[in-house]
Design a protein around this motif. Sequence first.
Motif, PDB file in Angstrom:
ATOM      1  N   LEU A 108       0.832  -1.206   0.000  1.00 32.37           N
ATOM      2  CA  LEU A 108       0.000   0.000   0.000  1.00 32.37           C
ATOM      3  C   LEU A 108       0.866   1.255   0.000  1.00 32.37           C
ATOM      4  N   MET A 109       1.889   1.289   0.863  1.00 32.76           N
ATOM      5  CA  MET A 109       2.762   2.453   0.936  1.00 32.76           C
ATOM      6  C   MET A 109       3.550   2.631  -0.358  1.00 32.76           C
ATOM      7  N   CYS A 110       4.018   1.532  -0.922  1.00 30.90           N
ATOM      8  CA  CYS A 110       4.750   1.619  -2.194  1.00 30.90           C
ATOM      9  C   CYS A 110       3.847   2.181  -3.288  1.00 30.90           C
ATOM     10  N   HIS A 111       2.601   1.750  -3.286  1.00 32.66           N
ATOM     11  CA  HIS A 111       1.640   2.245  -4.277  1.00 32.66           C
ATOM     12  C   HIS A 111       1.419   3.746  -4.102  1.00 32.66           C
ATOM     13  N   GLU A 112       1.316   4.192  -2.829  1.00 32.54           N
ATOM     14  CA  GLU A 112       1.137   5.622  -2.556  1.00 32.54           C
ATOM     15  C   GLU A 112       2.334   6.429  -3.056  1.00 32.54           C
ATOM     16  N   MET A 113       3.527   5.912  -2.835  1.00 39.37           N
ATOM     17  CA  MET A 113       4.732   6.624  -3.272  1.00 39.37           C
ATOM     18  C   MET A 113       4.856   6.596  -4.788  1.00 39.37           C
ATOM     19  N   GLU A 114       4.394   5.529  -5.397  1.00 37.72           N
ATOM     20  CA  GLU A 114       4.414   5.460  -6.859  1.00 37.72           C
ATOM     21  C   GLU A 114       3.442   6.470  -7.460  1.00 37.72           C
ATOM     22  N   LYS A 115       2.331   6.719  -6.784  1.00 39.01           N
ATOM     23  CA  LYS A 115       1.388   7.734  -7.256  1.00 39.01           C
ATOM     24  C   LYS A 115       2.047   9.104  -7.273  1.00 39.01           C
TER      25      LYS A 115
END
Length: 281
Positions: free
Chosen positions: A216-223
């Motif tokens: 989830l955090m990786c996805h947020e940072m990728e956004k």
Amino acid sequence: MTTEINIQDSELEARYDKYKGIIKNLTLMSDIFMRNVFKQRECLEYVLKVIMEKQDLRVIDQIIQKDYKNMQGRSAVMDCVARDSKGKQFDVEIQQDNEGASPKRARYHSGLMDMNTLNPGQDFDELPESYVIFITRDDVLGYGLPIYHIDRQIKEINKAFQDEEHIIYVNSGKQDDTELGRLMHDLHCKSADEMHSPLLAKRVHELKETQKGVELMCHEMEKIYSEGMESGEKRGELKAKKETALSMAEEGMDVKMIARLVKVNEKDVQMWIDESLCVMK
């Protein structure tokens, strides 16, 4: 075409590996991490209970990164806006930089909340009681206190002006052995094991130590990476980019790589790093 897709997948995987290293160093004072912790209503509710000293406070709804519009002038993205069971409104802002928590900014946030609350035709007396809360890294007001409550007063008679608008500054540098001090300590912890609050520790553990949370955090940072920098970028997005860039710098990444990943000018990245180093001295 297949080769291009493979290269893109490889670059994404490499970025995710970097993100995982950054996530380990994030605290609740990091905007992007705070947002994801506060998505769990109980965590925000606990923070408000401690700051407001009201154990019966119940959050019935909250919005993370709410964009408050001002059709006549500047709008603002607020970190976390919540409403409790008694109809009171709260804007909770986590601020690393002193300039981001100026008294006039607090005043503006309060005004924007009011302007976006009443519908056409509603009476002004229907405005709910409101609180703008700045949790700051340093003692912005400079009086050495752990918390400051700011309310309007009628000077001539030294009585409160009953507009029900409140501003609160919380100095996270004060981490004494009180409930508020222990909360401020927790906001600066990188590891769940170091935290006093079991509730916050559980959420931090989920986001840092479980596969679902890390993804989830990786996805947020990728956004953040994917959105890029635009001239009219919202304050919340720019703030998240800055904190991500500083975290990358702490991991030893060079300025050129950071600028490419978060899509920010190299000069801006270097300026953020230099400012951070000055504050630490």
